[in-house]
Enzyme design. Structure first.
Site, PDB file in Angstrom:
ATOM      1  N   GLU A 176     105.826 -69.917  38.938  1.00  0.00           N
ATOM      2  CA  GLU A 176     105.726 -68.480  38.684  1.00  0.00           C
ATOM      3  C   GLU A 176     105.021 -67.904  39.902  1.00  0.00           C
ATOM      4  O   GLU A 176     104.192 -68.606  40.535  1.00  0.00           O
ATOM      5  CB  GLU A 176     105.176 -68.298  37.452  1.00  0.00           C
ATOM      6  CG  GLU A 176     105.781 -68.550  36.162  1.00  0.00           C
ATOM      7  CD  GLU A 176     105.108 -67.918  34.837  1.00  0.00           C
ATOM      8  OE1 GLU A 176     104.065 -67.292  34.926  1.00  0.00           O
ATOM      9  OE2 GLU A 176     105.409 -68.357  33.616  1.00  0.00           O
ATOM     10  N   GLU A 204     112.140 -62.099  34.837  1.00  0.00           N
ATOM     11  CA  GLU A 204     112.016 -61.840  33.405  1.00  0.00           C
ATOM     12  C   GLU A 204     111.172 -60.417  33.129  1.00  0.00           C
ATOM     13  O   GLU A 204     110.623 -59.867  33.873  1.00  0.00           O
ATOM     14  CB  GLU A 204     110.961 -62.792  33.087  1.00  0.00           C
ATOM     15  CG  GLU A 204     110.625 -62.608  31.604  1.00  0.00           C
ATOM     16  CD  GLU A 204     109.803 -63.695  31.023  1.00  0.00           C
ATOM     17  OE1 GLU A 204     109.637 -64.917  31.612  1.00  0.00           O
ATOM     18  OE2 GLU A 204     109.447 -63.680  29.821  1.00  0.00           O
TER      19      GLU A 204
HETATM   20  O1  KIV Z   1     108.953 -70.947  29.650  1.00  0.00           O
HETATM   21  C1  KIV Z   1     109.919 -70.408  29.488  1.00  0.00           C
HETATM   22  O2  KIV Z   1     110.503 -70.731  28.700  1.00  0.00           O
HETATM   23  C2  KIV Z   1     110.386 -69.519  30.618  1.00  0.00           C
HETATM   24  C3  KIV Z   1     111.756 -68.821  30.419  1.00  0.00           C
HETATM   25  C4  KIV Z   1     111.382 -67.583  29.378  1.00  0.00           C
HETATM   26  C5  KIV Z   1     112.427 -68.366  31.512  1.00  0.00           C
HETATM   27  O3  KIV Z   1     109.823 -69.505  31.563  1.00  0.00           O
END
Ligand code: KIV
Length: 285
Positions: free
Chosen positions: A133, A200
């Protein structure tokens, strides 16, 4: 009846006489602007077996925090957890590119820390790629990993590992400044060499602009149907939870199936209807 046999020579689940060939990172990259990329999360071997033939990518998301472990956020997730579940998903898949989330605290300190963590993930699981991220602040790290042979998926917009800084899980990009920042983040991570980027919880216009502006595929979740692909958390789309984000579409009501099956089992155990004739062993003769 299960159609799956475990091929113990490769530890790969082998569900068909002629298994599909596993997709590759370059093939996913080449899907930019074409047929939408299908991605779902998976955390276990059996779920991976069931999802694999329908997906292009399986994500072992750190959402396993809430989905599997009942944790309040993804912050407490460890590398041990991601490696254990990641290896299970690789064992249960033969077709999809498996991507594993780098957990909070395993990559932010430095590119070198990120390399150590990502290398461990790929070595211990057999997965093809990691996801991390962050936008501009993570660009140097993404470039460091990519240059050293580690395919990276970026993740910008609503970044759940930053929940303490963001103050919640609300959609991002409502102000002009925030929208510009998300676009800059997506570009920075794409320019750094990410082969795909998860967008997201962003305003649709941002998702469309980012999809047009960057050369790698965008994978939307709470973003736009115009993204190059979509991802959902498997338990959300199966209807395992009553409360989900607005962007979740429930394709089934699994919670009800599980409750009904457990209730039927409990009633049969209590009435001694189970186990029946077909479920017990008797000496022959
Ligand atoms: O951790 C997860 O499931 C994710 C998705 C929501 C993209 O990062």
């Amino acid at each position: 009846m299960s159609t799956y046999m475990l091929d113990t020579a490769t530890s790969r689940a082998n569900p068909t006489p002629a298994p599909m060939k596993r997709l590759t990172v370059p093939k996913i990259q080449a899907m930019k602007g074409g047929e939408p990329i299908v991605m779902l999360t998976a955390y276990t071997m059996r779920m991976a077996q069931l999802l694999d033939q329908h997906c292009d990518m399986l994500l072992v998301g750190d959402s396993l925090a809430q989905v599997i472990y009942g944790l309040p956020s993804t912050v407490p997730v460890t590398l041990d957890m991601m490696c254990a579940h990641g290896a299970a998903v690789v064992r249960g898949s033969w077709h999809s590119v498996v991507v594993i989330d780098m957990p909070f605290g395993s990559y932010e300190a430095s590119p070198e820390q990120a390399f150590e963590s990502a290398a461990r993930i790929l070595k211990e699981t057999g997965a093809a790629a990691v996801k991390l991220e962050g936008g501009e602040a993570m660009a140097e790290t993404v470039a460091f990993l990519v240059k050293r042979g580690i395919p990276v998926v970026g993740h910008v917009g609503l970044t759940p590992q930053a929940v303490n800084a963001l103050g919640g899980y609300g959609a991002r990009g409502k102000s002009e400044a925030e929208a510009a920042k998300i676009l800059a983040d997506a570009k920075a991570v794409a320019d750094a060499g990410a082969f795909a980027i998860v967008l997201e919880g962003v305003m649709e216009e941002i998702a469309i602009q980012a999809t047009r502006a960057i050369s790698c595929p965008t994978i939307g979740i709470g973003a736009s149907a115009q993204c190059d692909g979509q991802v959902l958390v498997i338990d959300d789309m199966l209807g395992m939870f009553e409360q989900t984000a607005r962007f979740v579409k429930k394709y089934d009501d699994f919670a009800q199936h599980v409750t009904d099956a457990a209730a039927a089992y409990a009633a049969e155990v209590r009435s001694r209807a189970f186990p029946g004739e077909g479920h017990i062993y008797r000496a022959r003769g």
